[in-house]
Each structure stands twice: as C-alpha cells, then as structure tokens.
Design a protein around this motif. Structure first.
Motif, PDB file in Angstrom:
ATOM      1  N   THR A 106      34.959 -18.266 -30.192  1.00  0.00           N
ATOM      2  CA  THR A 106      35.830 -16.908 -30.122  1.00  0.00           C
ATOM      3  C   THR A 106      35.372 -16.004 -31.321  1.00  0.00           C
ATOM      4  O   THR A 106      35.630 -16.565 -32.550  1.00  0.00           O
ATOM      5  CB  THR A 106      37.077 -17.062 -30.100  1.00  0.00           C
ATOM      6  N   PRO A 107      34.975 -14.833 -31.391  1.00  0.00           N
ATOM      7  CA  PRO A 107      34.815 -13.951 -32.465  1.00  0.00           C
ATOM      8  C   PRO A 107      36.140 -13.823 -33.182  1.00  0.00           C
ATOM      9  O   PRO A 107      37.246 -14.130 -32.642  1.00  0.00           O
ATOM     10  CB  PRO A 107      34.700 -12.550 -31.968  1.00  0.00           C
ATOM     11  N   ARG A 135      37.498 -12.823 -37.579  1.00  0.00           N
ATOM     12  CA  ARG A 135      37.209 -12.079 -39.032  1.00  0.00           C
ATOM     13  C   ARG A 135      38.198 -12.767 -39.930  1.00  0.00           C
ATOM     14  O   ARG A 135      39.142 -13.371 -39.589  1.00  0.00           O
ATOM     15  CB  ARG A 135      37.353 -10.759 -39.189  1.00  0.00           C
TER      16      ARG A 135
END
Length: 201
Positions: free
Chosen positions: A40-41, A43
């Motif tokens: 999953t992307p 940050r």
C-alpha cells in the motif's frame, strides 16, 4: 471515513543519537522494513528525540492529532534503566491499551535472548473526536525490530512464530484507518474473511 493516504510516524528515542553522539539506526531500519513489507502506498513522518518523557508524549500527540498518522512506531527506551520511559509516555497518551502486541514481542524475542523478559514494549490506541492511531513500542536494535515485526520462519520460509505486524492492518481497519496490504513474503496480513477486500482490477 479514513484519510486517503496511509501515514506512518517513526520515532527513534535515544539521548545519544538525538545528541549526535552516533548515527540513529532505528528510523532507517523501520523505513527499510516498511518499504519491503507494505504494498500500500504510504508516507512517513520521522522524529529523533531524547529519552525525555514530556517530549515523547508531546511527539506522539503531535504525530497522531496534527500529522494525522494512522500508525506510529517507536524504537528505543523500553528497558528497565532509569532513562527508559517510552512505555510510560505511550500509556499516558493512549485511550486504549493493546497488551497482545507487547506479549507477542517478548515471546518472539525470548527465542533469541533470555533478557527479552526485561523489555517493556507495549501498544495503545490514541483516539480523538475524528481520528485514531495505533502506537507501538518496538525494540531498539534493527535485528530485533525485524524479528518482532516479521516473526520467526524456518529455513524453508514456513512461519514458526507469528510476527506482530500480521495483526496491524486489521487493527488499523477497526479504528477507521486506510486499508493496508502487505507483501506476503515478508509479512502475511490476517483478516477475517468478511473484512478482506477483493483485489483492485
């Protein structure tokens, strides 16, 4: 409704690393592991701070309430020494304790060292009116971080002892966070069948 992008806070707690006496190893180890484990992307928000309880508490609150992290991983400060206050700070900002995570971390580490019983890692949920996050205290050593997250596998790759991260995506589901998926070769996510989403086309 969850925020669209998965945000993970990484906090390394060390007087010496934060003071520049030596390079921090905790955050790079966590970043490398997450990059290999998550499909999953996401940050990251990183913080390197000393073993000061008030600063640890303020950092955890800021990461959840302001930076809107869905998951916060800390490393360091969980032993019995006087300066080790990460668990106390974590409990102070949590609204629910999640004792199974700490129990399993010690269970994994005991396969390697008898001193694992001295570790005080724990996990909590922090909830606000419109947001929640899972906060987990991890060990300080990169090798131990990997072991507790992944668990133990035999030479053929068969899971012998489950790692704690297998339960993290479903926990984040339950508190309203984004749907997380993992690389099964690193960490196999467990969800009840009713909670599994079909793969995207």
């Amino acid at each position: 409704m969850s925020d669209a992008v998965l945000v993970i806070g990484l906090v390394s707690i060390s007087d010496r690393a934060s003071g520049g006496v030596y390079a921090d190893q905790g955050i790079p180890a966590l970043q490398d592991w997450l990059a290999s484990a998550l499909t999953t992307p996401f940050r990251v928000e990183t913080r390197l701070i000393p073993d000061e309880r008030s600063q640890i508490e303020a950092t955890l609150v800021e990461l959840v309430d302001t930076a809107r992290c869905h998951l916060v991983l800390t490393t360091g400060g969980t032993g019995p020494a006087r300066r080790d206050v990460t668990p106390e700070a974590t409990l102070a900002v949590g609204t629910k304790e999640m004792p199974g995570f700490g129990e399993q971390m010690r269970q994994i580490s005991l396969h390697f060292v008898p001193t694992a019983i001295l570790s005080r890692q724990l996990a909590v949920i922090r909830e606000t009116a419109d947001h929640a996050a899972l906060i987990m205290n991890l060990p300080g050593q990169p090798k131990a971080i990997k072991e507790t997250l992944e668990g133990l596998k035999d030479a053929a790759g068969k899971q012998l002892v489950g790692g704690i991260f297998a339960a993290v995506p479903y926990c984040v589901d339950l508190i309203g966070g984004p749907y997380m998926e993992t690389n099964a070769a690193v960490s196999t996510t467990f969800r009840p069948k009713s909670a599994i989403r079909p793969p995207k086309e």
